[in-house]
Every structure is written in C-alpha cells, then in structure tokens.
Design a protein around this motif. Structure first.
Motif, PDB file in Angstrom:
ATOM      1  N   TRP A 233       0.830  -1.204   0.000  1.00  0.00           N
ATOM      2  CA  TRP A 233       0.000   0.000   0.000  1.00  0.00           C
ATOM      3  C   TRP A 233       0.862   1.249   0.000  1.00  0.00           C
ATOM      4  O   TRP A 233       0.437   2.302  -0.460  1.00  0.00           O
ATOM      5  N   LEU A 234       2.085   1.146   0.517  1.00  0.00           N
ATOM      6  CA  LEU A 234       2.875   2.356   0.753  1.00  0.00           C
ATOM      7  C   LEU A 234       3.289   3.087  -0.520  1.00  0.00           C
ATOM      8  O   LEU A 234       3.059   4.289  -0.630  1.00  0.00           O
ATOM      9  N   PRO A 235       3.864   2.412  -1.527  1.00  0.00           N
ATOM     10  CA  PRO A 235       4.251   3.161  -2.734  1.00  0.00           C
ATOM     11  C   PRO A 235       3.055   3.783  -3.434  1.00  0.00           C
ATOM     12  O   PRO A 235       3.150   4.912  -3.929  1.00  0.00           O
ATOM     13  N   ASP A 236       1.926   3.071  -3.491  1.00  0.00           N
ATOM     14  CA  ASP A 236       0.734   3.647  -4.115  1.00  0.00           C
ATOM     15  C   ASP A 236       0.280   4.892  -3.378  1.00  0.00           C
ATOM     16  O   ASP A 236       0.017   5.933  -3.983  1.00  0.00           O
ATOM     17  N   THR A 237       0.190   4.778  -2.060  1.00  0.00           N
ATOM     18  CA  THR A 237      -0.268   5.899  -1.262  1.00  0.00           C
ATOM     19  C   THR A 237       0.651   7.097  -1.414  1.00  0.00           C
ATOM     20  O   THR A 237       0.207   8.219  -1.648  1.00  0.00           O
ATOM     21  N   HIS A 238       1.942   6.847  -1.314  1.00  0.00           N
ATOM     22  CA  HIS A 238       2.896   7.953  -1.442  1.00  0.00           C
ATOM     23  C   HIS A 238       2.917   8.518  -2.855  1.00  0.00           C
ATOM     24  O   HIS A 238       3.118   9.712  -3.039  1.00  0.00           O
ATOM     25  N   GLY A 239       2.720   7.644  -3.832  1.00  0.00           N
ATOM     26  CA  GLY A 239       2.759   8.142  -5.203  1.00  0.00           C
ATOM     27  C   GLY A 239       1.590   9.050  -5.525  1.00  0.00           C
ATOM     28  O   GLY A 239       1.689   9.902  -6.394  1.00  0.00           O
ATOM     29  N   GLU A 240       0.458   8.871  -4.828  1.00  0.00           N
ATOM     30  CA  GLU A 240      -0.723   9.658  -5.167  1.00  0.00           C
ATOM     31  C   GLU A 240      -0.979  10.816  -4.214  1.00  0.00           C
ATOM     32  O   GLU A 240      -1.645  11.772  -4.590  1.00  0.00           O
ATOM     33  N   ALA A 241      -0.506  10.752  -2.970  1.00  0.00           N
ATOM     34  CA  ALA A 241      -0.914  11.751  -1.989  1.00  0.00           C
ATOM     35  C   ALA A 241      -0.295  13.106  -2.282  1.00  0.00           C
ATOM     36  O   ALA A 241       0.736  13.208  -2.962  1.00  0.00           O
ATOM     37  N   HIS A 242      -0.935  14.147  -1.779  1.00  0.00           N
ATOM     38  CA  HIS A 242      -0.333  15.479  -1.820  1.00  0.00           C
ATOM     39  C   HIS A 242       0.886  15.477  -0.914  1.00  0.00           C
ATOM     40  O   HIS A 242       0.926  14.764   0.073  1.00  0.00           O
ATOM     41  N   TYR A 243       1.883  16.289  -1.221  1.00  0.00           N
ATOM     42  CA  TYR A 243       3.155  16.054  -0.552  1.00  0.00           C
ATOM     43  C   TYR A 243       3.130  16.427   0.927  1.00  0.00           C
ATOM     44  O   TYR A 243       3.941  15.909   1.698  1.00  0.00           O
ATOM     45  N   SER A 244       2.205  17.294   1.355  1.00  0.00           N
ATOM     46  CA  SER A 244       2.148  17.536   2.798  1.00  0.00           C
ATOM     47  C   SER A 244       1.622  16.294   3.518  1.00  0.00           C
ATOM     48  O   SER A 244       2.089  15.950   4.611  1.00  0.00           O
ATOM     49  N   THR A 245       0.658  15.620   2.890  1.00  0.00           N
ATOM     50  CA  THR A 245       0.216  14.337   3.452  1.00  0.00           C
ATOM     51  C   THR A 245       1.354  13.325   3.442  1.00  0.00           C
ATOM     52  O   THR A 245       1.507  12.549   4.389  1.00  0.00           O
ATOM     53  N   CYS A 246       2.156  13.339   2.390  1.00  0.00           N
ATOM     54  CA  CYS A 246       3.299  12.426   2.304  1.00  0.00           C
ATOM     55  C   CYS A 246       4.279  12.667   3.441  1.00  0.00           C
ATOM     56  O   CYS A 246       4.853  11.720   3.975  1.00  0.00           O
ATOM     57  N   MET A 247       4.480  13.947   3.782  1.00  0.00           N
ATOM     58  CA  MET A 247       5.397  14.240   4.882  1.00  0.00           C
ATOM     59  C   MET A 247       4.895  13.604   6.166  1.00  0.00           C
ATOM     60  O   MET A 247       5.664  13.009   6.928  1.00  0.00           O
ATOM     61  N   LEU A 248       3.589  13.713   6.417  1.00  0.00           N
ATOM     62  CA  LEU A 248       3.047  13.113   7.637  1.00  0.00           C
ATOM     63  C   LEU A 248       3.124  11.590   7.573  1.00  0.00           C
ATOM     64  O   LEU A 248       3.465  10.934   8.560  1.00  0.00           O
ATOM     65  N   LEU A 249       2.809  11.022   6.389  1.00  0.00           N
ATOM     66  CA  LEU A 249       2.846   9.566   6.248  1.00  0.00           C
ATOM     67  C   LEU A 249       4.254   9.042   6.487  1.00  0.00           C
ATOM     68  O   LEU A 249       4.468   8.156   7.309  1.00  0.00           O
ATOM     69  N   ALA A 250       5.224   9.605   5.762  1.00  0.00           N
ATOM     70  CA  ALA A 250       6.582   9.074   5.856  1.00  0.00           C
ATOM     71  C   ALA A 250       7.201   9.432   7.190  1.00  0.00           C
ATOM     72  O   ALA A 250       7.965   8.657   7.759  1.00  0.00           O
ATOM     73  N   GLY A 251       6.869  10.617   7.713  1.00  0.00           N
ATOM     74  CA  GLY A 251       7.545  11.050   8.921  1.00  0.00           C
ATOM     75  C   GLY A 251       6.997  10.416  10.177  1.00  0.00           C
ATOM     76  O   GLY A 251       7.744  10.153  11.103  1.00  0.00           O
ATOM     77  N   ILE A 252       5.688  10.192  10.235  1.00  0.00           N
ATOM     78  CA  ILE A 252       5.113   9.802  11.512  1.00  0.00           C
ATOM     79  C   ILE A 252       4.342   8.487  11.450  1.00  0.00           C
ATOM     80  O   ILE A 252       4.484   7.648  12.336  1.00  0.00           O
ATOM     81  N   LEU A 253       3.543   8.276  10.409  1.00  0.00           N
ATOM     82  CA  LEU A 253       2.692   7.082  10.406  1.00  0.00           C
ATOM     83  C   LEU A 253       3.510   5.803  10.407  1.00  0.00           C
ATOM     84  O   LEU A 253       3.162   4.851  11.096  1.00  0.00           O
ATOM     85  N   LEU A 254       4.613   5.810   9.633  1.00  0.00           N
ATOM     86  CA  LEU A 254       5.449   4.613   9.596  1.00  0.00           C
ATOM     87  C   LEU A 254       6.075   4.371  10.955  1.00  0.00           C
ATOM     88  O   LEU A 254       6.282   3.225  11.358  1.00  0.00           O
ATOM     89  N   LYS A 255       6.345   5.472  11.691  1.00  0.00           N
ATOM     90  CA  LYS A 255       7.007   5.328  12.979  1.00  0.00           C
ATOM     91  C   LYS A 255       6.054   4.784  14.029  1.00  0.00           C
ATOM     92  O   LYS A 255       6.492   4.244  15.034  1.00  0.00           O
ATOM     93  N   MET A 256       4.710   4.950  13.802  1.00  0.00           N
ATOM     94  CA  MET A 256       3.762   4.392  14.761  1.00  0.00           C
ATOM     95  C   MET A 256       3.866   2.869  14.785  1.00  0.00           C
ATOM     96  O   MET A 256       3.737   2.251  15.846  1.00  0.00           O
ATOM     97  N   GLY A 257       4.116   2.262  13.622  1.00  0.00           N
ATOM     98  CA  GLY A 257       4.277   0.819  13.590  1.00  0.00           C
ATOM     99  C   GLY A 257       5.485   0.368  14.395  1.00  0.00           C
ATOM    100  O   GLY A 257       5.408  -0.576  15.187  1.00  0.00           O
ATOM    101  N   ALA A 258       6.609   1.070  14.210  1.00  0.00           N
ATOM    102  CA  ALA A 258       7.816   0.696  14.946  1.00  0.00           C
ATOM    103  C   ALA A 258       7.622   0.909  16.436  1.00  0.00           C
ATOM    104  O   ALA A 258       8.024   0.077  17.255  1.00  0.00           O
TER     105      ALA A 258
END
Length: 500
Positions: A233-258
């Motif tokens: 899901w990650l490449p699709d989501t990042h490829g389509e999202a607006h880049y401010s959403t991408c910043m939140l996704l890459a910066g924080i959402l992935l870290k919630m899993g860890a």
C-alpha cells in the motif's frame, strides 16, 4: 507529582481547535492557513515546555501520568503517560506536522476540511504515542486512519481513489488484528480484565498464548511499518498523496508501527519476542535488499522515495530483533532520523513537481540549471538518506550494525551473514538515490523547453527544508540528543530478557 493535565491538553488541543475552523469566517484561505499554523506552533511550544520542565530524563518509569475513569462498565480509563521511548516520536510529530501545514500552502480546494484533517491527525498521532491504555491506543490508532483516507481520496493524484481504498483496506485489516490482540490480552491476560499497560507489562503469560497474541500484534504493526510482504500500500499511497500528506505519512505514520512493535511486542510479550526475533532479523535483511532493488526500477519519483523509506525501515526491524541495548537504541535513532529525512525528501519531490508538473524520472533532466536551490537541498538530503557520515542516517545504521554484531542471542555465522546482507543494502542505497539525482537534475533535457521560466524555491520552501536539515545534521554530529532520551527506558526493556 504534577497534577496539571498536561498530556490531555496536548492530545485534545489540535482536534478541538481544528473543529473551530468550520466556524471561522470564510474570507479566503489565508485566515484558515494562519490559524492552523498558529495552532500547530502553540502545540509544539506546549510539547517542548512540558518536556523541558516536567520530564525527568534519568527516570525510566512512566511520567506525567493521568488516569481518569472513562467508561465505568468496561473498566476503561483515559490513561496517558510518557517515558523515554515515546518522547522522541512526540517531539518529531510536533515538528513534522508544523512543517507539513506550512508546506500545504498550495492547497486551496476545501481548505477548511484539509486543515481540520491535518489537525485531527496531529491529535491521533500524539494520542497513540502517549496512551497508557491498550484500548485507548487502539482508538487513537484508528483516529489516524480516517483523516489519511480523506486526505488521499480528495487531494491526491490521478489514481487517488484506488490508492486510498488500498490504504484503508490494508490498514483497517491490520487494525482488526490489533483489536483482537488488545481485547484478548485485556480479557485473558490476567485474573480480572484490565487494559492497563503497566500491569500487563509486569505479568507473565503462558508461552502459547503469548505467541498467538504476538502474531496478531505483529500483523497489525507490519502493515503500518511496512514489513514485506504487507508493504504494497505504501508506494501507491505515497505516489498519489499530496506532498504535505506524504510528509506526515513518511515522517510519523510509519514510525507508529515501529513504536507499537517496541511498546507492545517487546515490553508485553518478551518470551514470544525472543522466539520470533531471528525471523524479524531475516525479514529485515531481506527487506533492505528487496526494497532497494525495487526502488531502482521505479519510474515514478515519489514511488522511488517510498521504496527507499521501506528499505530504511529494515534497519529498524533488525535493531528491534537484535535484543541488545545498542540495537534498540539504534532502531529508535533510526525512527527519529528517518522521520526527518523521509519528510524532507517527499517535500522536495512535491515542490519540484509543483514547478515542472512531471512525475516520471525519464521525462525529467537538466532541472539543476533552472532550480539551483531545490537542486542543492535535494542533493544534501539525498546524501543524508544514503547515510553520509555526519548526518543522522549514518549514525543510526552504524549503531544498528554494532547492535547486531554484539548480540548475545545469535551464533557468529548468522550474524556475519546478516551484517554482510545489510552492507550490500547500504551499497544499493547510494545507487538508486544518485541515479534519481542524475535523472532529475543533470543533463539538458529541459534546457530549452518553450516555457522554460521556472521559479526557484521561495523563502517558505527554503525555510521548511532547512529547518528539517538542521536536526539531521545536529543528530549526526551529536546523537546524544536522541539517545539520552531513550537509553534508560531501553535498558529497562532489555533487562526483561536476561534475568529470566
């Protein structure tokens, strides 16, 4: 004991202030934008104030605890509290979200809803990092999902509905397992039903039950922190999202899993974690190589960066799997450092997309002539991502290396093999990043385009990228900024594994 409810205010302020956006007079987007940025800044100041004045660094226990009975029937409490593990991600959340709202300046369509969703995400992130109750953790985890789905499906690219549906299917499917695990541990974990993380962490369960719970939690967190094969899901989501959403996704959402992996799987289920950790390490090593190779084959710029962040998550998995102080500290440092680096790379990809309106790498070329400032920032941050010494990425990966080599749990040959595989991954990282830079900025392809008058990045964009760059260099030069926060807590977690 400080009885002022700091954490409740920090968690609830963004979403309450965000719901006031709809009552603002609609005089264009300027009011809404400034209101949101002010709320984010206020929240960041609150977080830093609370952290500096009410948080003792040398205490590995939970601090700033709040405990209000919420639902009497189910024995469900509003329990908040932070310790050394969660203070780093909370500060990172505040920082990145503020910069992402600043980066969302070009969004003009339905800007009220957009900014409200950003603030709601803010609350959900901080709530899930600071909750001390399993059901509250789950609720905050779900609160994260809906804003991302809406941000994707309303402000995304061409295939936004497809990627938003894929995102919600994957993450909601993962959170079903999370809910089952939470309820199972809450009801069967002890004599009387309890959801308190503190009491659950001090109990021992039968090993078979632990393994079942561990698998459930692992599936839930493997979707968020994308662990192969649940990463698509990650490449699709990042490829389509607006880049401010991408910043939140890459910066924080992935870290919630860890964070969930460390907080629940390592603290609550130590026996099962020591059984599963060799497999985690193997999967992490495979993931580093696989995502680096896949990233090399992507034509889409954002998808290439997305696969690179999947590859960097492999180091976190390996650090969590090597049950050592050094490895876990390196994993936490990698969480923070990749939060900065991934957000900055997505921001720069988005700004350069705003300039030239091209997505595919093989159509670009020669941008360095027109956009020298973007070219400079992109190069520096790509160097940070490929672990240049002096930047934070290098240090985090180095500490994970030391952690896996000094681990007492494994024999020498497997450790050497895993380290060798990781080293190959660190060789592949510069290959795809530098080829991305070469395809974008060098050459003459866009040199004589008819409307070739591009604006270089303005002061706002320079401010965002430089303020992300400064912490990266600071952590790379003096990593004790981050390590001193978590080192006592990490020792407390690891000591569970050795006194048994």
């Amino acid at each position: 004991m400080n009885y002022f409810p700091w954490l409740t205010i920090i968690v609830l302020l963004p979403i309450f202030a965000g719901s006031l956006i709809f009552f603002l007079p609609h005089r264009g987007n300027k009011v809404i934008r400034w209101y949101t940025i002010c709320i984010c800044l206020l929240e960041l100041l609150l977080i830093t104030y609370t952290f500096f004045y009410h948080f003792q660094l040398n205490d590995p226990l939970t601090q700033l605890t709040e405990d209000y009975k919420w639902i009497h029937f189910f024995d469900f409490y509003w329990r908040l509290g932070i310790d050394g593990l969660s203070i780093g991600p909370i500060l990172l959340t505040g920082f990145i979200t503020t910069l992402a709202t600043l980066a969302a300046r070009p969004v003009t369509r339905d800007s009220r809803l957009f900014h409200f969703l950003m603030l709601a995400m803010y609350s959900g992130q901080i709530g899930s990092f600071s909750s001390r109750d399993l059901l509250l953790f789950f609720i905050m985890w779900e609160l994260e999902l809906i804003p991302v789905y809406l941000l994707l499906s309303m402000w995304g690219g061409k295939k936004r509905l497809y990627s938003a549906t894929k995102f919600i299917l994957y993450t909601a499917g993962g959170s079903i397992f999370l809910l089952i695990g939470v309820l199972g541990i809450g009801l069967y974990g002890s004599n009387e039903p309890t959801l308190n993380l503190e009491t659950l962490a001090n109990q021992s369960y039968p090993v078979a039950l632990e393994i079942i719970f561990y698998i459930g939690f692992l599936i839930a967190f493997a979707v968020k922190l994308p662990i192969i094969p649940l990463h698509t899901w990650l490449p699709d989501t990042h490829g389509e999202a607006h880049y401010s959403t991408c910043m939140l996704l890459a910066g924080i959402l992935l870290k919630m899993g860890a964070y969930g992996l460390v907080r629940i799987n390592m603290e609550l289920l130590p026996h099962a974690h020591s059984i599963f950790s060799p497999w985690l390490i193997i999967v992490g090593a495979i993931q580093i190589i696989y995502a680096a190779l896949t990233s090399l084959g992507q034509r889409n710029l954002k998808k290439r960066i997305a696969y690179s962040s999947v590859s960097h998550m492999g180091f976190i998995i390996i650090g969590i799997g090597s049950i050592t102080d050094t490895g876990l500290n390196g994993a936490i440092l990698q969480i923070i450092s990749h939060g900065f680096i991934g957000a900055a790379l997505f921001f720069l990809a988005g700004t350069s997309y705003d300039r030239i309106r091209l997505v595919y790498l093989d159509e670009m070329g020669g941008m360095a002539i027109h956009l020298p400032k973007i070219f400079t920032m992109f190069s520096i941050l790509s160097m940070a991502s490929l672990a240049l010494p002096g930047m934070s990425g290098f240090l985090a990966e180095l500490i994970v290396f030391f952690g896996i080599i000094t681990s007492q749990q494994y024999l020498l040959m497997p450790k050497i093999l895993i380290t060798f595989v990781m080293a190959i991954g660190m060789i592949l990282t510069p290959i795809y990043l530098l080829s991305m830079l070469r395809q974008m900025f060098y050459g003459y392809k866009l040199f004589n385009v008819p409307n070739s008058y591009f604006f270089d990045s303005g002061p706002r964009e320079l401010f965002v990228s430089i303020s992300i760059l400064l912490p990266i260099i600071a952590i790379g030069i003096y990593p004790d900024f981050v390590l001193s926060l978590s080192v006592d807590k990490v020792e407390a977690i690891i000591s569970n594994y050795f006194y048994q």
